[in-house]
Design an enzyme around this catalytic site. Structure first.
Site, PDB file in Angstrom:
ATOM      1  N   ASN A 141      29.346 -45.851  43.222  1.00 34.83           N
ATOM      2  CA  ASN A 141      30.655 -45.421  42.723  1.00 34.83           C
ATOM      3  C   ASN A 141      30.733 -43.909  42.964  1.00 34.83           C
ATOM      4  O   ASN A 141      30.123 -43.141  42.228  1.00 34.83           O
ATOM      5  CB  ASN A 141      30.761 -45.754  41.226  1.00 34.83           C
ATOM      6  CG  ASN A 141      32.061 -45.250  40.626  1.00 34.83           C
ATOM      7  OD1 ASN A 141      32.935 -44.738  41.330  1.00 34.83           O
ATOM      8  ND2 ASN A 141      32.201 -45.401  39.312  1.00 34.83           N
ATOM      9  N   LYS A 186      33.162 -42.021  42.551  1.00 34.89           N
ATOM     10  CA  LYS A 186      34.091 -41.376  41.606  1.00 34.89           C
ATOM     11  C   LYS A 186      35.021 -40.416  42.359  1.00 34.89           C
ATOM     12  O   LYS A 186      35.319 -40.655  43.532  1.00 34.89           O
ATOM     13  CB  LYS A 186      33.324 -40.699  40.466  1.00 34.89           C
ATOM     14  CG  LYS A 186      32.356 -41.683  39.779  1.00 34.89           C
ATOM     15  CD  LYS A 186      31.802 -41.190  38.479  1.00 34.89           C
ATOM     16  CE  LYS A 186      30.883 -42.253  37.893  1.00 34.89           C
ATOM     17  NZ  LYS A 186      30.298 -41.869  36.613  1.00 34.89           N
ATOM     18  N   HIS A 214      36.084 -49.247  34.126  1.00 32.70           N
ATOM     19  CA  HIS A 214      35.052 -48.219  33.985  1.00 32.70           C
ATOM     20  C   HIS A 214      35.337 -47.390  32.726  1.00 32.70           C
ATOM     21  O   HIS A 214      36.494 -47.148  32.393  1.00 32.70           O
ATOM     22  CB  HIS A 214      35.040 -47.317  35.230  1.00 32.70           C
ATOM     23  CG  HIS A 214      33.820 -46.446  35.276  1.00 32.70           C
ATOM     24  ND1 HIS A 214      33.715 -45.300  34.530  1.00 32.70           N
ATOM     25  CD2 HIS A 214      32.650 -46.577  35.940  1.00 32.70           C
ATOM     26  CE1 HIS A 214      32.520 -44.759  34.750  1.00 32.70           C
ATOM     27  NE2 HIS A 214      31.851 -45.522  35.608  1.00 32.70           N
ATOM     28  N   GLU A 265      35.249 -44.363  32.180  1.00 34.08           N
ATOM     29  CA  GLU A 265      36.062 -43.158  32.404  1.00 34.08           C
ATOM     30  C   GLU A 265      37.546 -43.512  32.440  1.00 34.08           C
ATOM     31  O   GLU A 265      38.387 -42.716  32.028  1.00 34.08           O
ATOM     32  CB  GLU A 265      35.602 -42.463  33.699  1.00 34.08           C
ATOM     33  CG  GLU A 265      34.260 -41.758  33.493  1.00 34.08           C
ATOM     34  CD  GLU A 265      33.370 -41.703  34.727  1.00 34.08           C
ATOM     35  OE1 GLU A 265      33.857 -41.934  35.840  1.00 34.08           O
ATOM     36  OE2 GLU A 265      32.158 -41.439  34.551  1.00 34.08           O
ATOM     37  N   GLU A 319      27.303 -50.506  31.342  1.00 33.97           N
ATOM     38  CA  GLU A 319      27.212 -49.054  31.455  1.00 33.97           C
ATOM     39  C   GLU A 319      27.356 -48.411  30.076  1.00 33.97           C
ATOM     40  O   GLU A 319      28.482 -48.161  29.616  1.00 33.97           O
ATOM     41  CB  GLU A 319      28.331 -48.529  32.380  1.00 33.97           C
ATOM     42  CG  GLU A 319      28.250 -49.037  33.799  1.00 33.97           C
ATOM     43  CD  GLU A 319      28.830 -48.032  34.801  1.00 33.97           C
ATOM     44  OE1 GLU A 319      28.207 -47.866  35.857  1.00 33.97           O
ATOM     45  OE2 GLU A 319      29.880 -47.417  34.535  1.00 33.97           O
ATOM     46  N   GLY A 335      26.176 -40.127  33.659  1.00 36.48           N
ATOM     47  CA  GLY A 335      26.254 -38.728  34.075  1.00 36.48           C
ATOM     48  C   GLY A 335      25.500 -37.765  33.170  1.00 36.48           C
ATOM     49  O   GLY A 335      25.705 -36.560  33.230  1.00 36.48           O
ATOM     50  N   SER A 387      22.924 -43.061  34.874  1.00 40.30           N
ATOM     51  CA  SER A 387      21.808 -42.189  35.265  1.00 40.30           C
ATOM     52  C   SER A 387      20.660 -42.936  35.933  1.00 40.30           C
ATOM     53  O   SER A 387      19.488 -42.633  35.718  1.00 40.30           O
ATOM     54  CB  SER A 387      21.295 -41.399  34.058  1.00 40.30           C
ATOM     55  OG  SER A 387      22.326 -40.604  33.525  1.00 40.30           O
TER      56      SER A 387
HETATM   57  P1  13P Z   1      25.819 -41.922  36.881  1.00 35.77           P
HETATM   58  O1  13P Z   1      24.895 -42.680  37.781  1.00 35.77           O
HETATM   59  O2  13P Z   1      26.261 -40.603  37.456  1.00 35.77           O
HETATM   60  O3  13P Z   1      25.270 -41.798  35.490  1.00 35.77           O
HETATM   61  O4  13P Z   1      27.166 -42.770  36.772  1.00 35.77           O
HETATM   62  C1  13P Z   1      27.073 -44.114  36.474  1.00 35.77           C
HETATM   63  C2  13P Z   1      28.421 -44.713  36.618  1.00 35.77           C
HETATM   64  O5  13P Z   1      29.333 -44.399  35.876  1.00 35.77           O
HETATM   65  C3  13P Z   1      28.635 -45.677  37.718  1.00 35.77           C
HETATM   66  O6  13P Z   1      29.859 -46.305  37.600  1.00 35.77           O
END
Ligand code: 13P
Length: 259
Positions: free
Chosen positions: A9, A11, A95, A97, A167, A173, A214
């Site tokens: 992803n 982002k 997601h 976010e 997640e 992150g 992460s």
């Molecule tokens: P990170 O791997 O940066 O923690 O993000 C995970 C994520 O949100 C994948 O969709």
């Protein structure tokens, strides 16, 4: 036997030149690793470019979001048919976010999942608790609520093709992934919920549950080795040729161990 699935992803990152370098590097480093599934979800602006780069490779194309209507006056939105048209096979839905910054509710997420399936796109449905919810002992309650709401109205025969991504919001992150015990516990719980929902142990057994939060080449081996972990949804570590290719290599090795 479930095949491991490593999904990137990206982002809201990457411009044309960097994206082409990244995907070419990944293709070069992973082209002999064919035991697992790989998908890349770039921003909308790069879908066409990445699609042409991954032609004749076994990397699949995903989108980071989709709208639930087919067409019409919805300025700024992208329909499932448009994603199919550009060559997507998968779409990330719900997601954290999007839930957090764009106020997506489980009702919206459910509509998106149904619309994706109707258009033959595989939804990668993200669920997960916040740190506050975990501290209050509400992890299972939140996962249960999200899964049951988000999957409402989906037929049994389509259910096993869906991918779930666990997640935990607090691990995204932050550089601090959940422990292997926390991950296995959540995944096994999610599989139980699906088993009840689908009223078929076989569907729950076939459905893949990815971990996201992460994940990196240092912790991937132990996470991917967990019984109910079927891959990873990778954010930060997917933006670098070395780290993403290493993750794919690790998954390939774990796949062979699990077989
Ligand atoms: P990170 O791997 O940066 O923690 O993000 C995970 C994520 O949100 C994948 O969709």
């Amino acid at each position: 036997m479930r095949k491991l699935f490593i999904a990137a992803n990206w982002k809201m990152n990457m411009y044309h030149q960097g994206a082409v370098e990244l995907i070419r590097g990944i293709i070069e480093r992973t082209r002999l690793l064919n035991s697992i599934d790989i998908m890349v979800a770039p921003p909308f602006t790069l879908l066409e470019t990445i699609k042409s780069e991954i032609q004749n490779t076994h990397i699949q194309l995903g989108s980071q979001d989709v709208f639930f209507e087919e067409s019409g006056a919805y300025t700024g939105e992208i329909s499932p048919g448009m994603l199919l048209d550009v060559g997507c096979t998968h779409v990330i839905i719900g997601h954290s976010e999007r839930r957090q910054y764009f106020h997506e509710t489980d009702e919206i997420i459910n509509k998106k999942a149904l619309a994706a399936l109707k258009n033959h796109l595989v939804p990668i449905l993200c669920v997960g608790e916040t740190w506050e919810e975990r501290k209050q002992g509400k992890t299972f309650l939140i996962l249960n609520r999200q899964i049951l709401f988000d999957l409402q109205g989906i037929d049994n025969e389509k259910l096993s093709s869906i991918v779930i991504a666990y997640e935990p919001v607090w691990a995204i992150g932050t550089g601090k992934s959940a422990t292997k015990e926390q991950i296995q516990e959540a995944h096994s719980y999610l599989r139980e919920v699906i088993k009840e929902f689908a009223s078929s142990p076989e569907i729950a057994y076939q459905l893949r549950i990815l971990y996201g939060g992460s994940m990196n080449p240092k912790n991937a081996q132990e996470i991917l080795s967990q019984k109910d972990v079927d891959g990873g949804l990778i954010g930060g570590a997917s933006l670098n040729i070395d780290s993403f290719s290493s993750l794919v290599q690790i998954a390939e090795n774990v796949q062979k161990m699990k077989e």
